[in-house]
Design an enzyme around this catalytic site. Sequence first.
Site, PDB file in Angstrom:
ATOM      1  N   ASP A 107      16.807 -14.273   8.571  1.00 21.63           N
ATOM      2  CA  ASP A 107      15.770 -13.238   8.537  1.00 21.63           C
ATOM      3  C   ASP A 107      14.413 -13.914   8.340  1.00 21.63           C
ATOM      4  O   ASP A 107      13.867 -13.924   7.235  1.00 21.63           O
ATOM      5  CB  ASP A 107      16.065 -12.242   7.397  1.00 21.63           C
TER       6      ASP A 107
ATOM      7  N   GLY B  42      25.841   4.814  10.969  1.00 20.63           N
ATOM      8  CA  GLY B  42      25.055   5.352   9.848  1.00 20.63           C
ATOM      9  C   GLY B  42      25.291   6.825   9.615  1.00 20.63           C
ATOM     10  O   GLY B  42      24.436   7.512   9.053  1.00 20.63           O
TER      11      GLY B  42
ATOM     12  N   ASP C 277      28.253  -0.558  18.504  1.00 24.07           N
ATOM     13  CA  ASP C 277      27.940   0.811  18.072  1.00 24.07           C
ATOM     14  C   ASP C 277      26.610   1.258  18.674  1.00 24.07           C
ATOM     15  O   ASP C 277      26.369   2.454  18.794  1.00 24.07           O
ATOM     16  CB  ASP C 277      27.878   0.871  16.531  1.00 24.07           C
TER      17      ASP C 277
ATOM     18  N   GLU D 293      21.500   4.818  25.678  1.00 20.54           N
ATOM     19  CA  GLU D 293      22.512   5.784  25.232  1.00 20.54           C
ATOM     20  C   GLU D 293      22.130   7.179  25.742  1.00 20.54           C
ATOM     21  O   GLU D 293      20.936   7.512  25.736  1.00 20.54           O
ATOM     22  CB  GLU D 293      22.565   5.812  23.696  1.00 20.54           C
TER      23      GLU D 293
ATOM     24  N   ARG E  67      20.422  -1.941  17.470  1.00 15.08           N
ATOM     25  CA  ARG E  67      19.912  -1.200  18.618  1.00 15.08           C
ATOM     26  C   ARG E  67      20.304  -1.961  19.875  1.00 15.08           C
ATOM     27  O   ARG E  67      20.360  -3.212  19.863  1.00 15.08           O
ATOM     28  CB  ARG E  67      18.370  -1.093  18.603  1.00 15.08           C
TER      29      ARG E  67
ATOM     30  N   SER F 193      17.000  10.352  15.775  1.00 16.36           N
ATOM     31  CA  SER F 193      16.580   9.257  16.670  1.00 16.36           C
ATOM     32  C   SER F 193      16.411   9.683  18.122  1.00 16.36           C
ATOM     33  O   SER F 193      16.014   8.894  18.955  1.00 16.36           O
ATOM     34  CB  SER F 193      17.620   8.124  16.610  1.00 16.36           C
TER      35      SER F 193
ATOM     36  N   HIS G  46      27.267   5.046  18.379  1.00 16.67           N
ATOM     37  CA  HIS G  46      26.096   5.003  17.482  1.00 16.67           C
ATOM     38  C   HIS G  46      26.310   5.921  16.266  1.00 16.67           C
ATOM     39  O   HIS G  46      25.506   6.820  16.012  1.00 16.67           O
ATOM     40  CB  HIS G  46      24.834   5.404  18.271  1.00 16.67           C
TER      41      HIS G  46
ATOM     42  N   THR H 281      18.655  -6.147  12.819  1.00 14.62           N
ATOM     43  CA  THR H 281      17.193  -6.117  12.863  1.00 14.62           C
ATOM     44  C   THR H 281      16.761  -4.770  13.435  1.00 14.62           C
ATOM     45  O   THR H 281      17.542  -4.118  14.126  1.00 14.62           O
ATOM     46  CB  THR H 281      16.660  -7.209  13.808  1.00 14.62           C
TER      47      THR H 281
HETATM   48  N1  LIG Z   1      24.023   2.057  13.995  1.00 17.16           N
HETATM   49  C1  LIG Z   1      23.405   2.886  13.211  1.00 17.16           C
HETATM   50  O1  LIG Z   1      23.835   4.018  13.025  1.00 17.16           O
HETATM   51  C2  LIG Z   1      22.152   2.460  12.497  1.00 17.16           C
HETATM   52  C3  LIG Z   1      21.339   1.497  13.019  1.00 17.16           C
HETATM   53  N2  LIG Z   1      20.213   1.105  12.335  1.00 17.16           N
HETATM   54  C4  LIG Z   1      19.373   0.058  12.931  1.00 17.16           C
HETATM   55  O2  LIG Z   1      19.432  -1.066  12.073  1.00 17.16           O
HETATM   56  C5  LIG Z   1      18.125  -1.549  11.846  1.00 17.16           C
HETATM   57  C6  LIG Z   1      18.062  -2.208  10.477  1.00 17.16           C
HETATM   58  O3  LIG Z   1      18.162  -1.224   9.461  1.00 17.16           O
HETATM   59  P1  LIG Z   1      17.689  -1.539   7.972  1.00 17.16           P
HETATM   60  O4  LIG Z   1      18.393  -2.716   7.450  1.00 17.16           O
HETATM   61  O5  LIG Z   1      17.768  -0.269   7.215  1.00 17.16           O
HETATM   62  O6  LIG Z   1      16.177  -1.930   8.230  1.00 17.16           O
HETATM   63  P2  LIG Z   1      15.261  -2.865   7.313  1.00 17.16           P
HETATM   64  O7  LIG Z   1      13.878  -2.708   7.825  1.00 17.16           O
HETATM   65  O8  LIG Z   1      15.523  -2.590   5.882  1.00 17.16           O
HETATM   66  O9  LIG Z   1      15.781  -4.346   7.625  1.00 17.16           O
HETATM   67  C7  LIG Z   1      15.561  -5.017   8.810  1.00 17.16           C
HETATM   68  C8  LIG Z   1      15.505  -6.494   8.510  1.00 17.16           C
HETATM   69  O10 LIG Z   1      15.439  -7.198   9.772  1.00 17.16           O
HETATM   70  C9  LIG Z   1      14.539  -8.279   9.605  1.00 17.16           C
HETATM   71  N3  LIG Z   1      14.033  -8.709  10.903  1.00 17.16           N
HETATM   72  C10 LIG Z   1      13.062  -8.146  11.657  1.00 17.16           C
HETATM   73  N4  LIG Z   1      12.882  -8.859  12.782  1.00 17.16           N
HETATM   74  C11 LIG Z   1      13.753  -9.895  12.744  1.00 17.16           C
HETATM   75  C12 LIG Z   1      14.027 -10.977  13.610  1.00 17.16           C
HETATM   76  N5  LIG Z   1      13.373 -11.128  14.759  1.00 17.16           N
HETATM   77  N6  LIG Z   1      15.005 -11.844  13.257  1.00 17.16           N
HETATM   78  C13 LIG Z   1      15.697 -11.700  12.096  1.00 17.16           C
HETATM   79  N7  LIG Z   1      15.444 -10.692  11.227  1.00 17.16           N
HETATM   80  C14 LIG Z   1      14.496  -9.804  11.546  1.00 17.16           C
HETATM   81  C15 LIG Z   1      13.452  -7.721   8.699  1.00 17.16           C
HETATM   82  O11 LIG Z   1      12.703  -8.750   8.084  1.00 17.16           O
HETATM   83  C16 LIG Z   1      14.267  -6.896   7.717  1.00 17.16           C
HETATM   84  O12 LIG Z   1      14.634  -7.631   6.583  1.00 17.16           O
HETATM   85  C17 LIG Z   1      17.222  -0.312  11.994  1.00 17.16           C
HETATM   86  O13 LIG Z   1      15.920  -0.649  12.364  1.00 17.16           O
HETATM   87  C18 LIG Z   1      17.924   0.499  13.035  1.00 17.16           C
HETATM   88  O14 LIG Z   1      17.419   0.184  14.326  1.00 17.16           O
HETATM   89  C19 LIG Z   1      19.921   1.592  11.093  1.00 17.16           C
HETATM   90  C20 LIG Z   1      20.706   2.535  10.540  1.00 17.16           C
HETATM   91  C21 LIG Z   1      21.836   3.129  11.229  1.00 17.16           C
HETATM   92  O1  LIG Z   2      18.813   5.309  11.255  1.00 16.89           O
HETATM   93  C1  LIG Z   2      18.914   4.872  12.401  1.00 16.89           C
HETATM   94  O2  LIG Z   2      18.084   4.105  12.893  1.00 16.89           O
HETATM   95  C2  LIG Z   2      20.062   5.262  13.233  1.00 16.89           C
HETATM   96  O3  LIG Z   2      20.418   4.572  14.136  1.00 16.89           O
HETATM   97  C3  LIG Z   2      20.747   6.536  12.929  1.00 16.89           C
HETATM   98  O4  LIG Z   2      21.957   6.391  12.289  1.00 16.89           O
HETATM   99  C4  LIG Z   2      20.934   7.276  14.223  1.00 16.89           C
HETATM  100  O5  LIG Z   2      20.971   8.591  13.967  1.00 16.89           O
HETATM  101  P1  LIG Z   2      20.949   9.708  15.112  1.00 16.89           P
HETATM  102  O6  LIG Z   2      19.758  10.485  14.937  1.00 16.89           O
HETATM  103  O7  LIG Z   2      20.918   9.023  16.414  1.00 16.89           O
HETATM  104  O8  LIG Z   2      22.154  10.465  14.864  1.00 16.89           O
END
Ligand SMILES: NC(=O)C1=CN([C@@H]2O[C@H](COP(=O)(O)OP(=O)(O)OC[C@H]3O[C@@H](n4cnc5c(N)ncnc54)[C@H](O)[C@@H]3O)[C@@H](O)[C@H]2O)C=CC1
Ligand SMILES: O=C(O)C(=O)[C@H](O)COP(=O)(O)O
EC number: 1.1.1.290
Length: 380
Positions: free
Chosen positions: A151, A261, A236, A241, A216, A50, A258, A183
Amino acid sequence: MTNHSKTIVIDDAVPYAEAIFSHLGKVITLPGKSINAQTVKNADALIVRSRTQVNADLLDGSTISFVGSTVVGLDHIDQEYLTNNNIHFYSAQGCNSNSVAEYIITVLFELAEKFDFNLTDKTLGIIGVGNVGQKIYNKAKLLGITCLLNDPPRLEKEPGLVASDNYVDLNQCLTADIITVHTPLTRNGKHPSYNLISADKLKQIKPHQILINAARGGVINEEAWVNTNTKANIIDCWKNEPEINESLYQSAYLATPHIAGHSLEAKVAGSTMVYEELCKTWNISTQNDWMKELPEQPNIITVSQTNSIQKALNEIFNKTHDINRDDAAIRSDDIQKLHNKYEKYRRNFPIYREWDQQRIKKTNSQKLNNLLKKLGFTLV
Ligand SMILES: NC(=O)C1=CN([C@@H]2O[C@H](COP(=O)(O)OP(=O)(O)OC[C@H]3O[C@@H](n4cnc5c(N)ncnc54)[C@H](O)[C@@H]3O)[C@@H](O)[C@H]2O)C=CC1
Ligand SMILES: O=C(O)C(=O)[C@H](O)COP(=O)(O)O
């Protein structure tokens, strides 16, 4: 055999990068933030996490024809640029959703212990019910936690969900005792999520409520969040960041850099999904020799008491991933030190394994044993 005619530039935070990708070409690993126009100029493929902004500034004039992201968020990728320039793009959607879901459930049990409440008496609001949100919901249901789901984009595609599940509008979701946001960060389209939990929306939050952001920075308005009276903030993901907002940081009951994941399984899934796509694109067979480098199964976990299922689960979750350790690792009253620790810790993040890799010594509670099996643990 290595194909020396190709060069692949890879973020050095991609685990096993050399072992996985080197039979496809010459591998150059660099910190994500140090990947620049000069370093990718003559390369064929770019594999990021990222921390690399993928856009015209990076790729104009380069020979890159494939970009892979081993993470899920897309806010650092200019996909329109990639499409317009005929650069194949693939991102590992879903690779780390279980890791984030386990992080959130671990947080919930930690909070219940700290604030002495029963999770089954609370409502959990999940905003964004995609890969992460759905897994949180599935686990929460197994644990008897009542959920409110929000959602709107998903409901437009699957209108039947309203009837079958607890889908509500955002205002109602914001009445839940604990609210967690999942989201993507988007600024355009019909449902932009930037500032979704705006200063106005935060006025609805009451002092008994808990707010979690592992999506995010910017989905919850940080400036207003600092001044919102909550029971606890769990953060997180942050704006800017690692130069995160000091006041918000100080307001967090749990502040992690962060890493929600960052389980080993999530990182490996992200790498292998991109690897398979690159092999397909270059028409090369996949290899799996690198898998012998994976660490052994973790030690068997024993539970010290089973009088309270909630306490026992809290103990087990913490033994798999100690989020208090992650919080403590970056804690500092000196903001400069915090910023330095933030990136250093996440780049050298201690390995931890997901629940389905964990073995638990069978307890004397059949109910607990059944629950653990349903959550993916192996009982021995
Ligand atoms: N803290 C971390 O380490 C991580 C953070 N993330 C963040 O989490 C986000 C979500 O991940 P996933 O669930 O895998 O993505 P995903 O794309 O599978 O799910 C996102 C969901 O949010 C919904 N959505 C979009 N805009 C919206 C709104 N305005 N209001 C309500 N719902 C809305 C979508 O319809 C979808 O169902 C990622 O885009 C990423 O930014 C993801 C993985 C790791
Ligand atoms: O999948 C995402 O989106 C995430 O936020 C990741 O967990 C972040 O991974 P890094 O590359 O920032 O370690």
